[in-house]
Write a protein that holds these residues in place. Structure first.
Motif, mmCIF file in Angstrom:
data_model
loop_
_atom_site.group_PDB
_atom_site.id
_atom_site.type_symbol
_atom_site.label_atom_id
_atom_site.label_comp_id
_atom_site.label_asym_id
_atom_site.label_seq_id
_atom_site.Cartn_x
_atom_site.Cartn_y
_atom_site.Cartn_z
ATOM 1 N N LEU A 16 0.821 -1.208 0.000
ATOM 2 C CA LEU A 16 0.000 0.000 0.000
ATOM 3 C C LEU A 16 0.861 1.266 0.000
ATOM 4 N N VAL A 17 1.891 1.284 0.829
ATOM 5 C CA VAL A 17 2.781 2.450 0.894
ATOM 6 C C VAL A 17 3.528 2.614 -0.434
ATOM 7 N N GLY A 18 4.062 1.512 -0.967
ATOM 8 C CA GLY A 18 4.777 1.580 -2.244
ATOM 9 C C GLY A 18 3.884 2.050 -3.380
ATOM 10 N N PHE A 19 2.668 1.543 -3.433
ATOM 11 C CA PHE A 19 1.726 1.944 -4.482
ATOM 12 C C PHE A 19 1.402 3.434 -4.366
ATOM 13 N N SER A 20 1.185 3.895 -3.143
ATOM 14 C CA SER A 20 0.875 5.317 -2.921
ATOM 15 C C SER A 20 2.039 6.218 -3.328
ATOM 16 N N ILE A 21 3.240 5.826 -2.959
ATOM 17 C CA ILE A 21 4.427 6.599 -3.349
ATOM 18 C C ILE A 21 4.545 6.636 -4.861
ATOM 19 N N ASN A 42 -2.056 5.934 -14.667
ATOM 20 C CA ASN A 42 -1.254 5.900 -13.447
ATOM 21 C C ASN A 42 -1.569 4.642 -12.634
ATOM 22 N N LEU A 43 -2.853 4.302 -12.540
ATOM 23 C CA LEU A 43 -3.241 3.090 -11.814
ATOM 24 C C LEU A 43 -2.685 1.838 -12.504
ATOM 25 N N ALA A 44 -2.724 1.818 -13.835
ATOM 26 C CA ALA A 44 -2.201 0.670 -14.581
ATOM 27 C C ALA A 44 -0.692 0.538 -14.367
ATOM 28 N N LEU A 45 0.035 1.647 -14.451
ATOM 29 C CA LEU A 45 1.474 1.615 -14.189
ATOM 30 C C LEU A 45 1.759 1.144 -12.759
ATOM 31 N N GLY A 46 0.978 1.654 -11.828
ATOM 32 C CA GLY A 46 1.136 1.241 -10.435
ATOM 33 C C GLY A 46 0.907 -0.251 -10.270
#
Length: 84
Positions: A16-21, A42-46
Motif C-alpha cells: 500500500l505504501v509503495g503503491f501510494s508513493i 497511473n493506476l495501470a502503471l502502479g
C-alpha cells in the motif's frame, strides 16, 4: 519472530505504501519530463510496478532464506566437527 498474520499485515502495508508513493511520484515527476498521464494510466502503471515489486521481494527473500539456511547448516557442521 513474526506470526504469519503479522507478516501478511506487514507485506500488505508495504504494498500500500509503495503503491501510494508510486502514484504520487508519477503525477509529480512525469510532468517535469513533459509526460502527462491520466489517473487510469497511473493506476495501470502502479499495478505493473506492484506486481514486479512483489515478485522481486519474493525472489530476494527466498535467496536470502537459502543463504541463511546454508550458513546455518555450515555452522552446525563446524560445531559438530564435521566441516572445517
Amino acid at each position: 519472530m513474526q506470526s504469519r498474520l503479522q507478516s501478511m499485515f506487514e507485506a500488505l502495508i508495504n504494498i500500500l505504501v509503495g503503491f501510494s508513493i508510486n502514484m504520487l511520484l508519477n503525477f509529480s515527476v512525469f510532468p517535469l519530463f513533459g509526460w502527462h498521464i491520466s489517473l487510469s494510466q497511473n493506476l495501470a502503471l502502479g499495478g505493473v510496478y506492484t506486481v514486479v515489486s512483489i515478485v522481486r521481494s519474493y525472489c530476494l527473500r527466498r535467496i536470502f532464506n537459502r543463504v541463511h539456511a546454508v550458513q546455518k547448516h555450515h555452522e552446525n557442521d563446524v560445531h559438530l566437527g564435521i566441516g572445517a
